[in-house]
Design an enzyme around this catalytic site. Structure first.
Site, PDB file in Angstrom:
ATOM      1  N   CYS B  15       0.542  -1.437   0.183  1.00 47.60           N
ATOM      2  CA  CYS B  15      -0.145   0.033  -0.170  1.00 47.60           C
ATOM      3  C   CYS B  15       0.845   1.623   0.089  1.00 47.60           C
ATOM      4  O   CYS B  15       2.030   0.985   0.205  1.00 47.60           O
ATOM      5  CB  CYS B  15      -1.190   0.487   1.370  1.00 47.60           C
ATOM      6  SG  CYS B  15       0.065  -0.125   2.725  1.00 47.60           S
ATOM      7  N   CYS B  18       3.627   1.665   2.879  1.00 48.85           N
ATOM      8  CA  CYS B  18       4.400   1.459   2.875  1.00 48.85           C
ATOM      9  C   CYS B  18       5.487   1.509   2.032  1.00 48.85           C
ATOM     10  O   CYS B  18       6.624   1.587   2.304  1.00 48.85           O
ATOM     11  CB  CYS B  18       3.860  -0.764   2.326  1.00 48.85           C
ATOM     12  SG  CYS B  18       2.584  -1.348   3.049  1.00 48.85           S
TER      13      CYS B  18
END
Lengths: 325, 81
Positions: B15, B18
């Site tokens: 995502c 991250c």
């Protein structure tokens, strides 16, 4: 509470931009400024609040609470409530799901959490408070929690463990808790608040554009769609509007920030409130991307059952709201 | 291999948060002048071995140091010191 903001908008539009109080442009701009700023403030406030809750009650702690206490059949209610107060991010729903079932939480209780987590999220709540008011927000939040509770209970009765992906089933059997060498972070409240505030701003910033577009479309529709336009076609007598709205909404992947201002105008123009709530629940609570993520942990069949049960309950809640409100 | 070198793992399913975390870790390493091996762990099965329920998470030498949020550069400096 927001009187000062109305004064500010008035001052900007009429004083600074010099638009007359009765000019069409002036009214539209005033409306747009007031709504946008109000919603931004609410978004920051509620996202920060949720961030703080999450910092002090991380999901690991919630899981242990669900696991250790005897909750006398109220597990689903608690799980659903926790789902509502934890900030939702679609990319963390899979780790959460595994973490729950691995920790020994029954599948039905895990589903309660999974249903409510996106359905009642901080962004939707902030938009609701700003556009529909506090009473409506409470009704939405409570029915979302109730839906997660009942939905999870029913899914829990259906013995669906065999439809989880194989590696997840093995995890449950092994009961390995994994290595949890986690060092607690020692951060003071002010530092914590700063971090949470920064993150909240990050979230709000990323949806800002949708908020502005949503309110813009709403403002335009306010002007061009005639009063009671929808009442003629979708008046409360038409029972099929609820299932139709929900079936249209499930594949529609739209974030709450963009869709809620539009729905608000639809309601103002005569769409029954239950139909609108059902539509929003289906848009916010169920989405194809979420289903794709869940494919890593469950079979398509289980995803189908999960979506089916939730869809059914959203339709039922829509009917109930149309009857009561 | 330098025995002093740390291994930093970034756990996350890919995502945006991250990716931000990875950038922060790299920046912190550059600032401190330390060398470390950065490994991105995106496989959910491997992530779950760390018993992490909220991503992104930062693991330094197999100990979960930060989880559930994007760290700041000073956070990373503190955990790699």
């Amino acid at each position: 509470m927001f009187d000062w903001l109305q004064n500010l908008a008035d001052w900007l539009v009429h004083g600074i931009f010099g638009l007359g109080e009765s000019s069409r442009m002036g009214i539209a701009l005033n409306f747009f400024l007031y709504d946008t700023i109000k919603i931004l403030i609410l978004l920051m406030l509620i996202t920060t609040l949720m961030g703080l809750v999450n910092a002090y009650f991380p999901v690991e702690r919630l899981r242990d609470f669900l696991n250790r206490r005897k909750l006398y059949g109220l597990e689903n209610l608690f799980a659903s409530f926790f789902g509502a107060i934890t900030p939702f991010c679609s990319c963390s729903s899979v780790p959460l799901f595994i973490g729950f079932v691995q920790g020994g939480i029954p599948l039905g209780v895990t589903f309660s959490f999974l249903i409510t987590s996106p359905l009642v999220n901080e962004i939707a709540l902030a938009m609701f408070v700003g556009l529909f008011g506090l009473k409506f927000t409470l009704i939405y939040a409570l029915s979302g929690i109730l839906l997660g509770t009942v939905g999870g209970m029913i899914l829990g009765r259906m013995n669906l463990e065999k439809y989880l992906s194989e590696w997840v089933q093995n995890l449950i059997k092994a009961k390995t808790k994994g290595s949890s060498d986690y060092q607690a972070e020692n951060i003071s409240f002010t530092q914590r608040l700063q971090l949470v505030f920064k993150e909240a701003w990050g979230i709000v910033k990323s949806i800002l554009i949708y908020v502005v577009i949503g309110i813009g479309i709403g403002a335009a529709m306010h002007r061009y769609v005639p009063e009671n336009f929808f009442q003629q076609y979708l008046g409360s007598g038409q029972w099929w509007t609820v299932p139709l709205a929900v079936i249209l909404a499930v594949p529609l992947y739209s974030n709450a920030a963009g869709i809620i201002p539009v729905i608000q105008v639809l309601v103002a123009k005569g769409v029954p409130i239950g139909t609108a709530i059902a539509f929003m629940m289906a848009t916010i609570g169920l989405s194809i991307p979420e289903g794709t993520l869940l494919k890593k942990v469950m079979t398509s069949r289980l995803i189908g059952i999960y979506f089916g049960v939730v869809t059914l309950f959203i339709i039922i809640s829509g009917f109930i709201f149309n009857l009561l409100l | 291999m330098n025995p002093e070198m740390k291994t930093i793992k970034i756990l996350g399913t890919g995502c945006p948060k991250c990716k931000q975390t990875e950038a922060v870790v790299k920046e912190a390493l550059a600032q401190s002048g330390q060398q470390a091996e950065i490994i991105k762990v995106e496989d959910i099965q491997k992530i779950m071995e760390y018993n992490v329920m909220s991503t992104p998470a930062v693991v330094v030498d197999e100990v979960v140091k930060i989880k559930g949020r994007v760290p700041s550069i000073s956070d990373i400096l503190a955990v790699i010191a």
